[in-house]
Design a protein around this motif. Structure first.
Motif, PDB file in Angstrom:
ATOM      1  N   GLY A 157       1.321   7.971   4.456  1.00  0.00           N
ATOM      2  CA  GLY A 157       0.940   7.984   3.005  1.00  0.00           C
ATOM      3  C   GLY A 157      -0.469   7.482   2.531  1.00  0.00           C
ATOM      4  N   LEU A 158      -1.019   8.076   1.710  1.00  0.00           N
ATOM      5  CA  LEU A 158      -2.352   7.750   1.198  1.00  0.00           C
ATOM      6  C   LEU A 158      -2.225   7.234  -0.316  1.00  0.00           C
ATOM      7  N   PHE A 159      -2.202   5.675  -0.117  1.00  0.00           N
ATOM      8  CA  PHE A 159      -1.839   4.772  -1.395  1.00  0.00           C
ATOM      9  C   PHE A 159      -3.019   4.671  -2.125  1.00  0.00           C
ATOM     10  N   GLU A 160      -4.149   5.033  -1.982  1.00  0.00           N
ATOM     11  CA  GLU A 160      -5.339   4.658  -2.476  1.00  0.00           C
ATOM     12  C   GLU A 160      -5.120   4.835  -4.188  1.00  0.00           C
ATOM     13  N   VAL A 161      -4.507   5.906  -4.728  1.00  0.00           N
ATOM     14  CA  VAL A 161      -4.869   6.032  -6.050  1.00  0.00           C
ATOM     15  C   VAL A 161      -4.052   5.004  -6.905  1.00  0.00           C
ATOM     16  N   ARG A 162      -2.838   4.567  -5.887  1.00  0.00           N
ATOM     17  CA  ARG A 162      -1.789   3.743  -6.783  1.00  0.00           C
ATOM     18  C   ARG A 162      -2.536   2.331  -7.017  1.00  0.00           C
ATOM     19  N   ARG A 163      -3.911   2.003  -6.175  1.00  0.00           N
ATOM     20  CA  ARG A 163      -4.572   0.832  -6.501  1.00  0.00           C
ATOM     21  C   ARG A 163      -5.961   1.078  -7.353  1.00  0.00           C
ATOM     22  N   GLY A 164      -5.986   2.372  -7.712  1.00  0.00           N
ATOM     23  CA  GLY A 164      -7.407   2.736  -8.497  1.00  0.00           C
ATOM     24  C   GLY A 164      -8.331   3.184  -7.684  1.00  0.00           C
ATOM     25  N   LEU A 165      -8.138   3.323  -6.346  1.00  0.00           N
ATOM     26  CA  LEU A 165      -9.197   3.682  -5.244  1.00  0.00           C
ATOM     27  C   LEU A 165      -9.171   5.154  -4.793  1.00  0.00           C
ATOM     28  N   PHE A 166     -10.089   5.389  -4.130  1.00  0.00           N
ATOM     29  CA  PHE A 166     -10.333   6.842  -3.737  1.00  0.00           C
ATOM     30  C   PHE A 166     -10.142   6.717  -2.159  1.00  0.00           C
ATOM     31  N   PRO A 167      -9.401   7.855  -1.498  1.00  0.00           N
ATOM     32  CA  PRO A 167      -9.484   7.882   0.050  1.00  0.00           C
ATOM     33  C   PRO A 167     -10.584   8.367   0.549  1.00  0.00           C
ATOM     34  N   ILE A 168     -11.654   7.678   0.702  1.00  0.00           N
ATOM     35  CA  ILE A 168     -12.923   8.363   1.106  1.00  0.00           C
ATOM     36  C   ILE A 168     -13.009   8.298   2.613  1.00  0.00           C
ATOM     37  N   GLY A 169     -12.037   8.364   3.280  1.00  0.00           N
ATOM     38  CA  GLY A 169     -11.970   8.566   4.924  1.00  0.00           C
ATOM     39  C   GLY A 169     -11.903  10.105   5.291  1.00  0.00           C
ATOM     40  N   GLY A 170     -11.878  11.009   4.282  1.00  0.00           N
ATOM     41  CA  GLY A 170     -12.048  12.355   4.323  1.00  0.00           C
ATOM     42  C   GLY A 170     -10.876  13.094   3.888  1.00  0.00           C
ATOM     43  N   SER A 171      -9.742  12.625   3.306  1.00  0.00           N
ATOM     44  CA  SER A 171      -8.600  13.129   2.982  1.00  0.00           C
ATOM     45  C   SER A 171      -8.743  14.105   1.981  1.00  0.00           C
ATOM     46  N   THR A 172      -9.507  14.100   1.179  1.00  0.00           N
ATOM     47  CA  THR A 172      -9.580  15.098  -0.012  1.00  0.00           C
ATOM     48  C   THR A 172     -10.343  16.379   0.690  1.00  0.00           C
ATOM     49  N   VAL A 173     -10.870  16.218   1.706  1.00  0.00           N
ATOM     50  CA  VAL A 173     -11.501  17.333   2.414  1.00  0.00           C
ATOM     51  C   VAL A 173     -10.669  17.805   3.327  1.00  0.00           C
ATOM     52  N   ARG A 174     -10.222  17.105   4.211  1.00  0.00           N
ATOM     53  CA  ARG A 174      -9.233  17.639   5.547  1.00  0.00           C
ATOM     54  C   ARG A 174      -7.868  18.008   5.115  1.00  0.00           C
ATOM     55  N   LEU A 175      -7.226  17.156   4.482  1.00  0.00           N
ATOM     56  CA  LEU A 175      -5.729  17.344   4.214  1.00  0.00           C
ATOM     57  C   LEU A 175      -5.440  18.697   3.655  1.00  0.00           C
ATOM     58  N   PRO A 176      -6.212  19.029   2.923  1.00  0.00           N
ATOM     59  CA  PRO A 176      -5.824  20.755   2.383  1.00  0.00           C
ATOM     60  C   PRO A 176      -6.010  21.482   3.261  1.00  0.00           C
ATOM     61  N   ARG A 177      -7.040  21.454   4.285  1.00  0.00           N
ATOM     62  CA  ARG A 177      -6.904  22.222   5.386  1.00  0.00           C
ATOM     63  C   ARG A 177      -6.041  22.301   6.600  1.00  0.00           C
ATOM     64  N   GLN A 178      -5.346  20.942   6.482  1.00  0.00           N
ATOM     65  CA  GLN A 178      -4.473  20.825   7.461  1.00  0.00           C
ATOM     66  C   GLN A 178      -2.865  20.984   7.006  1.00  0.00           C
ATOM     67  N   ILE A 179      -2.444  20.925   5.826  1.00  0.00           N
ATOM     68  CA  ILE A 179      -1.328  21.086   5.361  1.00  0.00           C
ATOM     69  C   ILE A 179      -1.498  22.122   3.810  1.00  0.00           C
ATOM     70  N   PRO A 180      -0.315  22.489   3.654  1.00  0.00           N
ATOM     71  CA  PRO A 180      -0.501  23.391   2.234  1.00  0.00           C
ATOM     72  C   PRO A 180      -1.150  22.465   1.285  1.00  0.00           C
ATOM     73  N   ARG A 181      -1.684  23.264   0.284  1.00  0.00           N
ATOM     74  CA  ARG A 181      -2.494  22.491  -0.759  1.00  0.00           C
ATOM     75  C   ARG A 181      -1.427  21.643  -1.594  1.00  0.00           C
ATOM     76  N   THR A 182      -0.474  22.202  -1.999  1.00  0.00           N
ATOM     77  CA  THR A 182       0.508  21.355  -2.979  1.00  0.00           C
ATOM     78  C   THR A 182       1.047  20.410  -2.275  1.00  0.00           C
ATOM     79  N   HIS A 183       1.231  20.494  -0.856  1.00  0.00           N
ATOM     80  CA  HIS A 183       1.714  19.076  -0.373  1.00  0.00           C
ATOM     81  C   HIS A 183       0.437  18.058  -0.151  1.00  0.00           C
ATOM     82  N   ALA A 184      -0.631  18.726   0.205  1.00  0.00           N
ATOM     83  CA  ALA A 184      -1.851  17.595   0.123  1.00  0.00           C
ATOM     84  C   ALA A 184      -1.984  17.109  -1.352  1.00  0.00           C
TER      85      ALA A 184
END
Length: 266
Positions: free
Chosen positions: A137-164
């Motif tokens: 899980g990417l819990f960052e938004v629950r804490r008001g944070l941003f998953p800045i380790g690359g997930s907004t770029v990589r995850l939609p390229r690795q799994i379907p966008r709706t799941h990302a």
């Protein structure tokens, strides 16, 4: 062979095993861990006897993400590690596989928690095995944070966008079975056997021609950022030279002679 108090390194034949080793904190990232990881990736890149890398965690967890207190140096020894992080402001991103891609295949063996920075590092690996009770899980938004380790770029390229987007925008935990269903991991195995399965896959990789393996991995990632036409051209540029190697000739000869090939990276 390197390593730190929070990152162990050992060899299993031609496989370099990097183990996050801070189980009392569910392997939350610390300066010692980040420096150890960076040195481990570097060792694997520079040592031609290493054919593959297995990346795992000790104590039944993979990684629970960043330990902000540890990274700030509160309550922990390790000025040397903090000095190295200051000397190279990009070191932590290289360690987390955001700004570095090892040339050898990286196989993740996940047990327990693999959340936040753990899930972000996972996206920098090539093949992924999870124990049945693993949690992602990417819990960052629950804490008001941003998953800045690359997930907004990589995850939609690795799994379907709706799941990302669901993973990124809800911050909810995912079971290992859910992670497999959406394509985040490739294997779900009984708890406690993820490392065994990862090493089994690594052995299969190690039995292949190392020059071919590295060229194939590089081609896959290079082509992902190109049009199909440009990707096919780049594939030929990487692939044809492999056919001219002594390893390619050895592979064909071994097949004809019905014996295991003896590859020499030549």
């Amino acid at each position: 062979m390197g390593g730190t108090e929070h990152l162990t390194v050992h060899r299993e034949g031609a496989t370099l095993v990097l183990t996050l080793n801070r189980p009392e904190a569910k392997n939350a990232l610390s300066p010692a861990m980040l420096v150890g990881l960076y040195d481990g990736w570097t060792e694997a890149d520079e040592d031609d006897s290493v054919r593959s890398i297995v990346f795992t965690g000790a104590g039944g967890s993979f990684c629970a993400g960043m330990d902000l207190k540890a990274l700030a140096g509160q309550g922990m020894a390790g000025d040397t590690y903090r000095d190295r992080l200051k000397a190279d402001p990009d070191l932590h991103w290289k360690a987390m596989l955001r700004h570095h891609r090892p040339r050898k295949p990286v196989i993740a063996a996940v047990e327990g928690y693999c959340v936040a920075g753990g899930t972000e590092m996972l996206q920098g690996t090539d093949i992924r095995v999870a124990g049945e009770s693993a949690v992602f899980g990417l819990f960052e938004v629950r804490r008001g944070l941003f998953p800045i380790g690359g997930s907004t770029v990589r995850l939609p390229r690795q799994i379907p966008r709706t799941h990302a987007l669901e993973m990124l925008l809800t911050g909810r935990p995912y079971t290992a079975r859910e992670a497999a269903d959406i394509g985040l991991v490739g294997h779900v195995v009984p708890d406690g056997t993820a490392l065994e399965k990862a090493l089994e896959i690594a052995e299969q990789v190690n039995a292949c021609g190392p020059l071919a393996v590295e060229a194939v991995k590089a081609s896959v990632y290079e082509a992902a950022e190109l049009t199909e036409t440009d990707g096919l051209a780049a594939e030929l540029a990487r692939g044809w030279p492999v056919f001219d190697t002594a390893d390619a000739k050895e592979g064909s000869r071994a097949f004809a002679e019905k014996r295991p090939p003896r590859f020499k990276r030549a």
